[in-house]
Design an enzyme around this catalytic site. Sequence first.
Site, PDB file in Angstrom:
ATOM      1  N   ASP A 354      12.167  12.310-130.051  1.00  0.00           N
ATOM      2  CA  ASP A 354      11.136  12.004-129.010  1.00  0.00           C
ATOM      3  C   ASP A 354      10.094  13.215-129.104  1.00  0.00           C
ATOM      4  O   ASP A 354      10.446  14.462-129.673  1.00  0.00           O
ATOM      5  CB  ASP A 354      11.620  11.944-127.730  1.00  0.00           C
ATOM      6  CG  ASP A 354      10.760  11.281-126.617  1.00  0.00           C
ATOM      7  OD1 ASP A 354       9.551  11.346-126.897  1.00  0.00           O
ATOM      8  OD2 ASP A 354      11.202  10.629-125.544  1.00  0.00           O
ATOM      9  N   GLU A 560       7.647   8.556-116.487  1.00  0.00           N
ATOM     10  CA  GLU A 560       8.838   9.422-116.708  1.00  0.00           C
ATOM     11  C   GLU A 560       9.411  10.094-115.460  1.00  0.00           C
ATOM     12  O   GLU A 560       9.334   9.695-114.480  1.00  0.00           O
ATOM     13  CB  GLU A 560       8.486  10.402-117.857  1.00  0.00           C
ATOM     14  CG  GLU A 560       8.084   9.568-119.292  1.00  0.00           C
ATOM     15  CD  GLU A 560       7.871  10.494-120.512  1.00  0.00           C
ATOM     16  OE1 GLU A 560       8.852  11.327-120.576  1.00  0.00           O
ATOM     17  OE2 GLU A 560       6.887  10.246-121.067  1.00  0.00           O
TER      18      GLU A 560
HETATM   19  C1  BGC Z   1       8.357   9.583-124.179  1.00  0.00           C
HETATM   20  C2  BGC Z   1       8.564   8.625-125.218  1.00  0.00           C
HETATM   21  C3  BGC Z   1       7.068   8.518-125.976  1.00  0.00           C
HETATM   22  C4  BGC Z   1       6.461   9.676-126.481  1.00  0.00           C
HETATM   23  C5  BGC Z   1       5.223   9.746-127.175  1.00  0.00           C
HETATM   24  C6  BGC Z   1       8.009  10.792-124.535  1.00  0.00           C
HETATM   25  O1  BGC Z   1       7.563  11.721-123.511  1.00  0.00           O
HETATM   26  O2  BGC Z   1       9.789   9.951-123.722  1.00  0.00           O
HETATM   27  O3  BGC Z   1       8.840   7.339-124.881  1.00  0.00           O
HETATM   28  O4  BGC Z   1       7.070   7.612-127.010  1.00  0.00           O
HETATM   29  O5  BGC Z   1       6.397  10.742-125.398  1.00  0.00           O
HETATM   30  O6  BGC Z   1       4.230   9.761-126.319  1.00  0.00           O
END
Ligand code: BGC
Length: 673
Positions: A354, A560
Amino acid sequence: MWTICSSTLISLRKSLLTTHWQALSSGLTRAFLKIILSLFTMGVNNMQKVLVLLTLVMCCWASMAKAEYFKYKDPKQRLGVRIKDLMKRMTLEEKIGQMTQADKSVASKEIIKKYNLGSILSIPFPISLPAEGASPKTWVDLVNDLQSGSISTRLGIPMIYGIDAVHGHNNVYNATIFPHNVGLGVTRDPVLLKKIGAATALEVRATGIQYAFAPCIAVCRDPRWGRCYESYSEDPKIVKLMTEIIPGLQGDIPVGSRKGVPFVGGQNKVAACAKHYLGDGGTHLGVDEGDTIIDAKGLFSIHMPAYYDSIIKGVSTIMTSYSSWNGVKMHKNRFLVTDYLKNTLKFRGFVISDFQGIDRITTPPNANYTYSIIAGMNAGIDMFMVGFTYEDFITRLTYLVKNKFIPMRRINDAVKRILRVKFTMGLFENPLADYSYAKYLGCQEHRDLAREAVRKSLVLLKNGKSVENPLLPLSKKASKILVAGSHADNLGNQCGGWTIQWQGLSGNNLTAGTTILSAVKTTVNPRTQVVYVENPDDKLVKSNKFDYAIVVVGEYPYAELLGDSSNLTIPEPGPSTIKRVCGSVKCVVVLITGRPVVVQPYVETIDALVAAWLPGTEGQGVTDLLFGDYGFTGKLARTWFKSVGQLPMNVGDPHYDPLYPFGFGLTTEPRKK
Ligand code: BGC
C-alpha cells in the site's frame, strides 16, 4: 589467415542460425552469402578473397548489430521465454527500478529513465493529477510523456501507470461515478458488477492509464470503520460474488489457463488489484489500519474467500493491507504473503504494497526504513508503492542486496512477476496510449449503467406508517412538494470519499452529474411546484401545504481513517431537518451514508425510509424508484444495528438483535405506465 577467415565464417554461420536467425532471413544477409559462394567459383586469388570476405564479415556484423533480435520483444515467443530472456539482460539497478512505484508529482521522463522506474501512480491529491478538471487528452499526454522515458531506457521496459478507480474512474473530471461498493453489494448482481468493471476499464483507458487499484474486497465487520463503504458486505459470500468485477476490468481468462496466472485482455482492459490483503475489514473496533484479532479459522473463512475467487479469475495484482493480523503487520507477514498467497494459492501476479505501506511496519512510521524494506521484501512484496521517496528506497534496497541482506532470488521473484503482468497485458507491444478511448469517459451508456446500479442498490427500510398506507411510490402529479436536506442538491455529498479528491468534496462543482434535487425536478409533472430549502424552518414547513416532502440527509464525504466513527450518528443538521420536516409533513427520508447509521430515534416520525448509500453521479437512479418508474428490489448486505453498543454485530452472531436484519428490504411494484 584463411583458417581465421573460415573459423570466422563458421562462427558467423552459427550465430546466424541461432540467436540471429531473423537477420539470416533478411535479404541483405542472403545477398552476402551469395557473394561468398560466387567468390569460390570465380577466378579470384586468395588475397582478394580474404579482403572481400573481411569486408563482408564486417558489413554483416554491422547490419546484424543494428537488427539485433531480442526474444523478449517478440510477442510470438512464449511468455516464459520472454521473461527469461529479459531477466538475463537486466542489471540489479534495472530490476530494483521495476519494483519501484513513484508518485506522478515527483516523476518525470528523465527520472523514470535514470532510475528505470517500473511504475507510476497518481494518488488522489491535486499535486498528483495533471490539472484540475484535466481532459482525457491532457491525461493521455501526461502518461505518454512519462512512458517515453521508460521506452527510451536501455531495455525499453514500459512502465505501468496506476490509479484508484474504485467507483468508476473517480479522480477524473467528467467520469461516470458508480455507487460505492456498499451499495453494489446490495444488488447481489455479478453480471452488473462485470459490466461496471468493463465500463470502468474503458474510462481508465480513456486517460491512457492501464492499472486500477480496485476492487477492494474487504469484508467490513464493523461499520465504525471509515472504509466500510469500500466493502461490498459483511458477508464473505457476497464479497466473493462481487469479484466478478475483476473479469469486467481485466477480461475473461482464456479457457484452460493455469490457476493463479494473471490476465489482462488487451487495450480496452486494465490490470486490477484485489485489496487489502488480508483482514482489513476486521480490525478491532473498526479502527482503520488497526489490528484484526481473530484465529486462523475466522481469518480464512471470513476474509480469505474473495481472494480465492479473485485469483481464479486471473487478478493481476494484490495489495497488502496497512492493518495487522493478531499484532503482526500485514506488510511483513511472510506466512500470508509468500507461504500462503504465492506458494499455496499459486498466485502468479505481483503483490504491491500500500502507499508508504512498509514505512508503517514500524511505530511510528518510518522509524527504521532499512528494517522496513527488509521486512517487506522478506514477506514477499514485489512492487513498492513508495510514492515520493523512490531514491531513498532504491539506494537502500540496492545496498541490502549487494551486501546479501536480501537474497537475489527474492528480487528475481518480484521482477518476474511484474514482467509477467506487463507482458501479458501487451504493454511491450502497445506502451503508448492514443486518444481513441476518450469518447468513453462519462459516456451516456456508462451513465445509464450507473443509474441502473443505483436503482438496484437502494434499500427500502420503511414504507408508510402502516402496511395498508404506503407512501412510495410518490405521486408525480402532486401540486406542491418540499425537497430538503444537506444532501438533496449536493453532488459531492452524493458521491462520497474517493471522488476527485481523496476525502471527496461537498458541493456541485467537482464534476458532472445529476443531483437528487435536479432528478426530482425532471421527474415530476411540469405543473408540480418543487420547493427546495436545504434546512427549512418551522414556519415554512408548517405554513405551506406540501403534499409530501423528500428529505435527503446523511454523512459528509470522508475516506480512510478520517471516516472512523465511534458514534455513527448522522451529523447535524441532518437529524433536526428530519425531525422538523417529518414532524409536520408526510415525508420520505433518503439516507446518503457509507454505512448503517443511528436512525432508531427518528424511525417513528419518518413515513418512508430509504438507504441510498453513496450513489455517485447518477441521481436519477434514486428518483426512478421514489416515483415508481421501477420497483425497489435491494436487500441489505449489512446488518442495520439499533445502537452502536451492539457493535460489532454481524449476521449469524449469537447476540444478533438488529433494527433491520441482513437481507432485509421492502419491495415495491413499478407503477404501470
Ligand atoms: C489506500 C489504498 C490506495 C492507495 C493509493 C492508500 O492510502 O489504502 O487503497 O490504493 O492509498 O492511493
